[in-house]
Design an enzyme around this catalytic site. Structure first.
Site, PDB file in Angstrom:
ATOM      1  N   ASP A   1       0.864  -1.179   0.000  1.00 32.03           N
ATOM      2  CA  ASP A   1       0.000   0.000   0.000  1.00 32.03           C
ATOM      3  C   ASP A   1       0.903   1.231   0.000  1.00 32.03           C
ATOM      4  O   ASP A   1       2.122   1.110   0.056  1.00 32.03           O
ATOM      5  CB  ASP A   1      -0.967  -0.035   1.189  1.00 32.03           C
ATOM      6  CG  ASP A   1      -0.242   0.007   2.524  1.00 32.03           C
ATOM      7  OD1 ASP A   1       0.986   0.219   2.541  1.00 32.03           O
ATOM      8  OD2 ASP A   1      -0.908  -0.179   3.550  1.00 32.03           O
ATOM      9  N   SER A   2       0.301   2.419  -0.062  1.00 30.30           N
ATOM     10  CA  SER A   2       1.112   3.631  -0.223  1.00 30.30           C
ATOM     11  C   SER A   2       1.491   4.247   1.111  1.00 30.30           C
ATOM     12  O   SER A   2       2.316   5.151   1.159  1.00 30.30           O
ATOM     13  CB  SER A   2       0.324   4.657  -1.019  1.00 30.30           C
ATOM     14  OG  SER A   2      -0.762   5.112  -0.232  1.00 30.30           O
ATOM     15  N   GLY A   3       0.879   3.801   2.176  1.00 32.33           N
ATOM     16  CA  GLY A   3       1.095   4.418   3.474  1.00 32.33           C
ATOM     17  C   GLY A   3       0.009   5.419   3.832  1.00 32.33           C
ATOM     18  O   GLY A   3      -0.114   5.823   4.987  1.00 32.33           O
ATOM     19  N   GLY A   4      -0.777   5.825   2.842  1.00 35.06           N
ATOM     20  CA  GLY A   4      -1.806   6.848   3.088  1.00 35.06           C
ATOM     21  C   GLY A   4      -2.776   6.462   4.189  1.00 35.06           C
ATOM     22  O   GLY A   4      -3.011   7.234   5.121  1.00 35.06           O
ATOM     23  N   TYR A   5      -3.294   5.257   4.111  1.00 35.53           N
ATOM     24  CA  TYR A   5      -4.304   4.834   5.086  1.00 35.53           C
ATOM     25  C   TYR A   5      -3.768   4.909   6.514  1.00 35.53           C
ATOM     26  O   TYR A   5      -4.419   5.428   7.413  1.00 35.53           O
ATOM     27  CB  TYR A   5      -4.781   3.411   4.772  1.00 35.53           C
ATOM     28  CG  TYR A   5      -5.792   2.903   5.759  1.00 35.53           C
ATOM     29  CD1 TYR A   5      -7.125   3.304   5.681  1.00 35.53           C
ATOM     30  CD2 TYR A   5      -5.419   2.047   6.787  1.00 35.53           C
ATOM     31  CE1 TYR A   5      -8.059   2.867   6.606  1.00 35.53           C
ATOM     32  CE2 TYR A   5      -6.343   1.600   7.716  1.00 35.53           C
ATOM     33  CZ  TYR A   5      -7.654   2.012   7.621  1.00 35.53           C
ATOM     34  OH  TYR A   5      -8.571   1.582   8.547  1.00 35.53           O
TER      35      TYR A   5
ATOM     36  N   ASP B   1      -3.242   8.235  -1.231  1.00 30.20           N
ATOM     37  CA  ASP B   1      -4.608   8.773  -1.211  1.00 30.20           C
ATOM     38  C   ASP B   1      -4.915   9.327   0.167  1.00 30.20           C
ATOM     39  O   ASP B   1      -4.152   9.130   1.108  1.00 30.20           O
ATOM     40  CB  ASP B   1      -5.633   7.695  -1.587  1.00 30.20           C
ATOM     41  CG  ASP B   1      -5.676   6.559  -0.570  1.00 30.20           C
ATOM     42  OD1 ASP B   1      -4.632   6.288   0.060  1.00 30.20           O
ATOM     43  OD2 ASP B   1      -6.741   5.943  -0.407  1.00 30.20           O
TER      44      ASP B   1
ATOM     45  N   GLY C   1     -11.477   3.351   1.426  1.00 30.42           N
ATOM     46  CA  GLY C   1     -12.392   4.091   2.294  1.00 30.42           C
ATOM     47  C   GLY C   1     -13.594   3.294   2.758  1.00 30.42           C
ATOM     48  O   GLY C   1     -14.558   3.861   3.276  1.00 30.42           O
TER      49      GLY C   1
ATOM     50  N   CYS D   1      -4.561 -28.401  11.822  1.00 29.78           N
ATOM     51  CA  CYS D   1      -5.631 -29.399  11.981  1.00 29.78           C
ATOM     52  C   CYS D   1      -5.118 -30.829  11.833  1.00 29.78           C
ATOM     53  O   CYS D   1      -5.691 -31.753  12.413  1.00 29.78           O
ATOM     54  CB  CYS D   1      -6.751 -29.125  10.979  1.00 29.78           C
ATOM     55  SG  CYS D   1      -7.650 -27.605  11.375  1.00 29.78           S
TER      56      CYS D   1
ATOM     57  N   GLN E   1     -12.102   6.895  -3.789  1.00 32.01           N
ATOM     58  CA  GLN E   1     -12.634   7.302  -2.489  1.00 32.01           C
ATOM     59  C   GLN E   1     -14.064   7.807  -2.701  1.00 32.01           C
ATOM     60  O   GLN E   1     -14.622   7.638  -3.771  1.00 32.01           O
ATOM     61  CB  GLN E   1     -11.734   8.382  -1.861  1.00 32.01           C
ATOM     62  CG  GLN E   1     -10.376   7.867  -1.392  1.00 32.01           C
ATOM     63  CD  GLN E   1     -10.492   6.948  -0.171  1.00 32.01           C
ATOM     64  OE1 GLN E   1     -11.546   6.851   0.479  1.00 32.01           O
ATOM     65  NE2 GLN E   1      -9.405   6.256   0.148  1.00 32.01           N
TER      66      GLN E   1
ATOM     67  N   HIS F   1      -3.977 -21.937  10.520  1.00 29.14           N
ATOM     68  CA  HIS F   1      -5.290 -22.484  10.160  1.00 29.14           C
ATOM     69  C   HIS F   1      -6.151 -21.405   9.498  1.00 29.14           C
ATOM     70  O   HIS F   1      -6.789 -21.659   8.470  1.00 29.14           O
ATOM     71  CB  HIS F   1      -6.025 -23.047  11.382  1.00 29.14           C
ATOM     72  CG  HIS F   1      -7.478 -23.276  11.109  1.00 29.14           C
ATOM     73  ND1 HIS F   1      -7.946 -24.402  10.455  1.00 29.14           N
ATOM     74  CD2 HIS F   1      -8.558 -22.479  11.303  1.00 29.14           C
ATOM     75  CE1 HIS F   1      -9.259 -24.281  10.302  1.00 29.14           C
ATOM     76  NE2 HIS F   1      -9.652 -23.129  10.801  1.00 29.14           N
TER      77      HIS F   1
ATOM     78  N   CYS G   1     -10.480 -29.781   7.440  1.00 31.74           N
ATOM     79  CA  CYS G   1      -9.329 -28.945   7.050  1.00 31.74           C
ATOM     80  C   CYS G   1      -8.048 -29.779   7.053  1.00 31.74           C
ATOM     81  O   CYS G   1      -7.805 -30.547   7.980  1.00 31.74           O
ATOM     82  CB  CYS G   1      -9.199 -27.782   8.020  1.00 31.74           C
ATOM     83  SG  CYS G   1      -7.824 -26.679   7.641  1.00 31.74           S
TER      84      CYS G   1
ATOM     85  N   ASP H   1      -7.705  -7.744   1.035  1.00 34.53           N
ATOM     86  CA  ASP H   1      -6.666  -7.935   2.048  1.00 34.53           C
ATOM     87  C   ASP H   1      -7.278  -7.649   3.405  1.00 34.53           C
ATOM     88  O   ASP H   1      -8.211  -6.836   3.511  1.00 34.53           O
ATOM     89  CB  ASP H   1      -5.480  -6.981   1.837  1.00 34.53           C
ATOM     90  CG  ASP H   1      -5.772  -5.593   2.395  1.00 34.53           C
ATOM     91  OD1 ASP H   1      -6.466  -4.832   1.705  1.00 34.53           O
ATOM     92  OD2 ASP H   1      -5.352  -5.296   3.526  1.00 34.53           O
TER      93      ASP H   1
ATOM     94  N   CYS I   1      -4.944 -28.414   6.966  1.00 37.86           N
ATOM     95  CA  CYS I   1      -3.804 -27.539   7.271  1.00 37.86           C
ATOM     96  C   CYS I   1      -2.896 -28.194   8.311  1.00 37.86           C
ATOM     97  O   CYS I   1      -3.266 -29.161   8.966  1.00 37.86           O
ATOM     98  CB  CYS I   1      -4.289 -26.169   7.761  1.00 37.86           C
ATOM     99  SG  CYS I   1      -4.681 -26.077   9.511  1.00 37.86           S
TER     100      CYS I   1
HETATM  101 ZN    ZN Z   1      -6.989 -26.149   9.716  1.00 35.83          ZN
END
Ligand code: ZN
Length: 379
Positions: free
Chosen positions: A90-94, A144, A221, A314, A194, A340, A309, A271, A311
């Site tokens: 990201d740009s750092g703006g947030y 932004d 936003g 699990c 935005q 997990h 699952c 994200d 993973c």
């Molecule tokens: Zn799992």
């Protein structure tokens, strides 16, 4: 080096493929967050095993510590993160607008105080591009201004104006940086829409961005406290406002209910810190709802978090053992539940893509939501 291909559409929902210098991302895709160049508590081999395709790192944090020059000296972000697949910064703006102290905003940029050593830091559109070039991610974001939820219309309108101006300056800096054509550049620049929950401002913001002909567009936003219905209202218009042949990224959204609603409205990328933050707090995502591992009911439960699952967590640990690890403050507990949860989000996106491919997305997402949210009445 960077190419987006729209493979199929189901209503507004899109199945696609994003090619980057570090590999392909099948979309819709979820990006785990590696704030300080580390997905908290989870080594990259576990990310790979979970099927993670792309991770995000935060320019704001890396700008302050260790600094982009240090990241570059250590071989760039891919080397630093020991991750040879795609990365987005990201740009750092947030973070500047949500975290930073003593912030001063003007047309040229924003000055704030470093939380690391108290020094003043200046971020402008050109500087945001320069820093992200040094970090070396595959996808970089424009600087932004992200107003808080509940900001009045004048504030949101000013943020739209300023963000559009900064998008153009970021594009100029990005274009001028290496003399390469947009297609040949090693980094793709995304613009950020935005406009809060105001349909007119959102349309205005998108119109200005699309004129810049950027490789991708983000919806910013949102997920700042406006609520699910208001978010869906904004996303309803995204498909007609943004070009079909560019990827669309909904920033900071990761609640499964929000992801499914956004996919249905034409979003390709997401994200969120939810899988790792909740993992550190002993909360696991499963297909039948959330499991709170500190609860005494799991004390002698020998079942895995999720029977279905496969993973690492699990396959090797039971709910009772995980509860014990949290009770004993063992660092393996947060790591295992984060592993997990990351696996769950990657699997959610795999199922989303498979259901888009075979035409069952609408029915399946209704069933998933019923199972996930009915059990414990969780939001
Ligand atoms: Zn799992």
């Amino acid at each position: 080096m960077f190419r987006y291909e729209l493979l199929d559409r189901v209503g507004k929902a899109r199945l696609g493929r994003l090619e980057t210098p570090h590999g392909t991302v099948e979309t819709p895709a979820f990006m785990p967050v590696g704030t300080c160049a580390s997905v908290k508590g989870v080594a990259p081999d576990r990310l790979r095993a979970a099927g993670v395709q792309i991770v995000l790192a935060n320019t704001y944090h890396l700008l302050l510590r260790p600094g982009p020059e240090t990241v570059a000296a250590l071989g760039g972000l891919h080397r630093v993160m020991a991750w040879d697949r795609p990365i987005l910064t990201d740009s750092g703006g947030y973070q500047v607008f949500s975290l930073a102290h003593l912030r001063q905003l003007d047309e040229e940029g924003v000055t704030f105080q470093s939380h690391v050593d108290g020094s003043p830091v200046r971020l402008t559109p050109a500087e945001a591009v320069r820093v992200q070039r040094q970090l070396g991610a595959d996808v970089i974001m424009q600087l932004d201004e992200c107003p808080p939820a509940g900001a009045d219309r004048d504030h949101v309108a000013a943020a739209v104006e300023r963000s559009a101006l900064w998008a153009a300056r970021c594009r100029d800096a990005w274009q001028a940086a290496d003399g390469l054509s947009a297609q040949a550049k090693p980094q793709a620049l995304f613009g950020i829409q935005q406009g809060g929950t105001d349909a007119k401002l959102r349309a205005e913001s998108a119109r200005k961005l699309v004129q810049l002909d950027l490789p991708g567009y983000a919806v910013g936003g949102l997920s700042v406290g406006e609520g699910h219905e208001a978010m869906c209202g904004v996303l309803d218009a995204v498909d007609e406002l943004l070009p079909a042949d560019r990827p669309r990224y909904l920033m900071g959204v990761g609640e499964p209910r929000d992801i499914l609603a956004a996919v249905a409205r034409g979003i390709d990328m997401f994200d969120c810190v939810l899988p790792t933050r909740n993992g550190r707090n002993a909360q696991a995502f499963t297909w039948s709802g959330r499991v709170r591992l500190r609860n005494a009911r799991w004390r002698e439960d020998a079942r895995p978090l999720d029977e279905a699952c496969d993973c690492y967590c699990c396959r090797n640990y039971s709910r009772g053992v995980l509860r014990h690890l949290f009770a004993a403050r063992e660092m393996l507990g947060p790591t295992l539940v984060s592993v997990h949860n990351l696996h769950f989000f990657a699997e959610l996106m795999r199922r989303v893509r498979a259901s888009l491919a075979d035409g069952t997305f609408a029915d399946r997402s209704t069933a998933w939501l019923a199972a996930m949210y009915a059990a414990d009445g969780q939001p």
